[in-house]
Scaffold this active site. Sequence first.
Site, PDB file in Angstrom:
ATOM      1  N   GLU A 292       0.846  -1.190   0.000  1.00 24.26           N
ATOM      2  CA  GLU A 292       0.000   0.000   0.000  1.00 24.26           C
ATOM      3  C   GLU A 292       0.879   1.236   0.000  1.00 24.26           C
ATOM      4  OE1 GLU A 292      -2.103  -0.312   3.663  1.00 24.26           O
ATOM      5  OE2 GLU A 292      -3.156  -2.124   3.042  1.00 24.26           O
TER       6      GLU A 292
ATOM      7  N   LYS B  91       2.207   4.542   1.508  1.00 26.40           N
ATOM      8  CA  LYS B  91       2.215   5.047   2.878  1.00 26.40           C
ATOM      9  C   LYS B  91       1.810   6.516   2.797  1.00 26.40           C
ATOM     10  CE  LYS B  91       4.961   5.045   7.097  1.00 26.40           C
ATOM     11  NZ  LYS B  91       4.844   6.417   7.523  1.00 26.40           N
TER      12      LYS B  91
ATOM     13  N   ASP C 144       1.048  10.225   3.834  1.00 26.50           N
ATOM     14  CA  ASP C 144       1.744  11.082   4.785  1.00 26.50           C
ATOM     15  C   ASP C 144       0.753  12.048   5.427  1.00 26.50           C
ATOM     16  OD1 ASP C 144       3.824  12.045   6.216  1.00 26.50           O
ATOM     17  OD2 ASP C 144       4.734  13.179   4.584  1.00 26.50           O
TER      18      ASP C 144
ATOM     19  N   TYR D  99      -6.868   1.869   6.198  1.00 29.39           N
ATOM     20  CA  TYR D  99      -6.008   0.769   5.773  1.00 29.39           C
ATOM     21  C   TYR D  99      -6.040  -0.407   6.742  1.00 29.39           C
ATOM     22  CZ  TYR D  99      -3.054   3.708   8.747  1.00 29.39           C
ATOM     23  OH  TYR D  99      -2.603   4.499   9.756  1.00 29.39           O
TER      24      TYR D  99
ATOM     25  N   LYS E 249      10.668   3.319   2.824  1.00 25.67           N
ATOM     26  CA  LYS E 249      10.518   4.768   2.671  1.00 25.67           C
ATOM     27  C   LYS E 249      11.130   5.295   1.368  1.00 25.67           C
ATOM     28  CE  LYS E 249       9.472   7.237   5.740  1.00 25.67           C
ATOM     29  NZ  LYS E 249       9.394   7.655   7.115  1.00 25.67           N
TER      30      LYS E 249
ATOM     31  N   CYS F 130       7.878  48.471  -6.779  1.00 22.64           N
ATOM     32  CA  CYS F 130       7.698  47.251  -7.573  1.00 22.64           C
ATOM     33  C   CYS F 130       8.950  46.983  -8.408  1.00 22.64           C
ATOM     34  CB  CYS F 130       6.486  47.402  -8.479  1.00 22.64           C
ATOM     35  SG  CYS F 130       6.328  46.012  -9.628  1.00 22.64           S
TER      36      CYS F 130
ATOM     37  N   CYS G  96       7.923  47.481 -12.287  1.00 23.46           N
ATOM     38  CA  CYS G  96       7.489  48.731 -12.914  1.00 23.46           C
ATOM     39  C   CYS G  96       7.788  49.958 -12.070  1.00 23.46           C
ATOM     40  CB  CYS G  96       5.997  48.672 -13.235  1.00 23.46           C
ATOM     41  SG  CYS G  96       4.950  48.769 -11.773  1.00 23.46           S
TER      42      CYS G  96
ATOM     43  N   CYS H 212       1.958  45.372  -5.682  1.00 23.19           N
ATOM     44  CA  CYS H 212       2.180  46.461  -6.628  1.00 23.19           C
ATOM     45  C   CYS H 212       0.828  47.119  -6.878  1.00 23.19           C
ATOM     46  CB  CYS H 212       2.752  45.911  -7.923  1.00 23.19           C
ATOM     47  SG  CYS H 212       2.770  47.128  -9.235  1.00 23.19           S
TER      48      CYS H 212
ATOM     49  N   CYS I 210       1.162  47.320 -14.600  1.00 29.00           N
ATOM     50  CA  CYS I 210       2.462  46.700 -14.345  1.00 29.00           C
ATOM     51  C   CYS I 210       2.704  45.539 -15.322  1.00 29.00           C
ATOM     52  CB  CYS I 210       2.506  46.189 -12.904  1.00 29.00           C
ATOM     53  SG  CYS I 210       3.986  45.232 -12.564  1.00 29.00           S
TER      54      CYS I 210
END
Length: 683
Positions: A123, A125, A127, A237, A325, A419, A422, A437, A442
């Site tokens: 299966e 795993k 997380d 599971y 893993k 910015c 621009c 901005c 821009c």
Amino acid sequence: MMTPSIMSAVSRDVRKRVEELRRVLEHHNHQYYVLDTPEISDAAYDRLLRELQELEAAHPELADPGSPTQRVGAPPAAAFAPVRHRLPMLSLQNSFTAEELGEFDRRVRRFLGREEPLTYLLEPKLDGLAVEVVYEGGRFASGSTRGDGTTGEDVGANLRTVRSLPLRLRADGPAPPPYLEVRGEVILRTRDFARLNAEREEAGEPPFANPRNAAAGSLRQLDPKVTASRPLAVFFYGIGDCPGFAPPTEREALEALRRWGLPVVPGAEAATGIDEALAYYRRLEGERDGLPYEIDGVVVKVDDISLQRELGAVARSPRWATAFKFPPRQAVTRLRDVEFSVGRTGVVTPVALMAPVRIGGVEVERATLHNEDEIRRKDIRVGDTVVVTRAGDVIPAVQEVVPERRTGAERPIVFPQACPACGARLTREEGQAAWRCTSLACPARLRESLRHFASRRALDIEGLGEKLVDQLVERGLVRSVADLYRLTKEDLLPLERLGEKSADNLLAAIDRSRRTTLARLLFGLGIRHVGEQVARLLAEHSGSLEKLEEASAEELTAVRGVGPEIAASVAAFFRQAENRRTVAELLARGVSPAAAPRAATGTGPLAGLTFVFTGTLASLTREEAQALIARGGGRSAGSVSRATSYVVAGEAPGSKARDAARLGVAVLTEREFLDLLSQRGVQ
Ligand code: IVH
């Protein structure tokens, strides 16, 4: 005055309708959240839910904690009560290499005194966060976190809000046992994680480091309403305590869970011998980036439960399983410099430029630093050694500094005042972490807006890549997304790397995009907080762009899945003269979005549905399947398009399955297809 007999007749009808609504809503929940193949629109679902809510409000005697209306409702808790698990929730020993996996297999066989290969169940795993859920008499009763394996926390009220978790088990197959503990993992999908983090950043809250932390943080909220607002999912599971139910194998245990309507860890497969486990691991590792959730390895379990019993456990881990893993998607590298990039909403994001490093098979040299507050909070400086993480296809992020590696030569990161694209002033709204901005003209914002507008999930304009967008903006040929629809061949031919044929193709692609859907157009406009899902909800609710333009924030909040923040953002977008002009120009230049695709008005239980077949079906011929569809009032087609409702994939499916994935069309296995027919009464 009603006579008593009439009264009870009325309430019998109400009771029947309430029970029917609950059953129908449960069915659609299962289709949507567990099978991922919705059969009705969100609006239709809402209507059913509302009818049930009204009936339950008018008839409190019919209240039932197992009703689909009862997901949120518990008041915030002061703290989580401890829960002692009847059977300890064990952890797994890890294997990191093929040699270690081989060693696990040898150890198991030596212990059992077996020469021949063993059957393993493999299966992914997942997380996330391990939980245990208890069903009593087939109904959700309580739920807890794993905690230290012996004692967890009572997070039942929060688990109840997880949409894929059934509140009542299905009983149309073998009856569920009177007491059932199921074990699984609560996760947050990678995209939802990215969205949640983006929202947190805007709200000035620290982002979560990874989807697992985000899932854990969301499940461990004292107020279930907060948990309900996070799109958590759960996959089971295993089985904990369940008196009277003893499946002989892991496979049969999973199959039982599936039949009771529980979402089961996707992609489980049986293997004979450890070499097949290794092949599965390699295959899954290749698919890892494309999965919608994070997995961090493969769990290899001895399938036969009587052998498991023989093997037993050492300390807190069973001898019969191992977690093989994947390499961590985290690496340490040096931060060389910081660049500031301007997104389509004007947000200025600090981007780390790092010494290239491989993370989970991908070379990474840029990562987000999120925003100014995050830089300060983590005290990140140029020259620092940093930990970088990557989850799925989400942009990599700098997680933390390794302070021991500091030399003293590191420099603080200076955030710009203007910015970087621009030169316009940057502003930061109160309570928000982002600098933006202020200029609508821009060029960086425009470039990003165009890229987003043309992207596959939006207007899907093939051939309008980054380089071309840059040139169109630099030469002043395009000042808004609407200008795309004014481009001529004469405009395009002088551009670099664009021949006559490509110009024709691009113009044809732009033309095709005029016939789009309202949801795609809304998503493409890049309104803050309007992702694909919200765009679909808004399109379905409003039916036309004109209606949406006029809707107030209050009206928009009435749409399911649209909260006050999204509603305010949509209303604000359409209040801006500049945006209204762009929309008017789009329409004037022939963009004609079709309202949300609704079921056609034919008759029969499959009316409005279009099916496409690929591969070989096992239990009937393709002609027989097509005849069944026709009998139900549905349509069969030869190729996949956005109008396709389902692709049915048999053995050895061809390119149509890939087309389906590309276009986001649901794919059914033969079994699911037959289930759909039988649920709809087509024989
Ligand atoms: S089986 C005794 N299967 O991994 C076996 N665990 O280190 C118990 N996990 O706490 C676990 N996906 O949170 C199993 N398909 C899967 C899993 C899985 C994720 C997690 C679970 C557990 C941890 C064990």
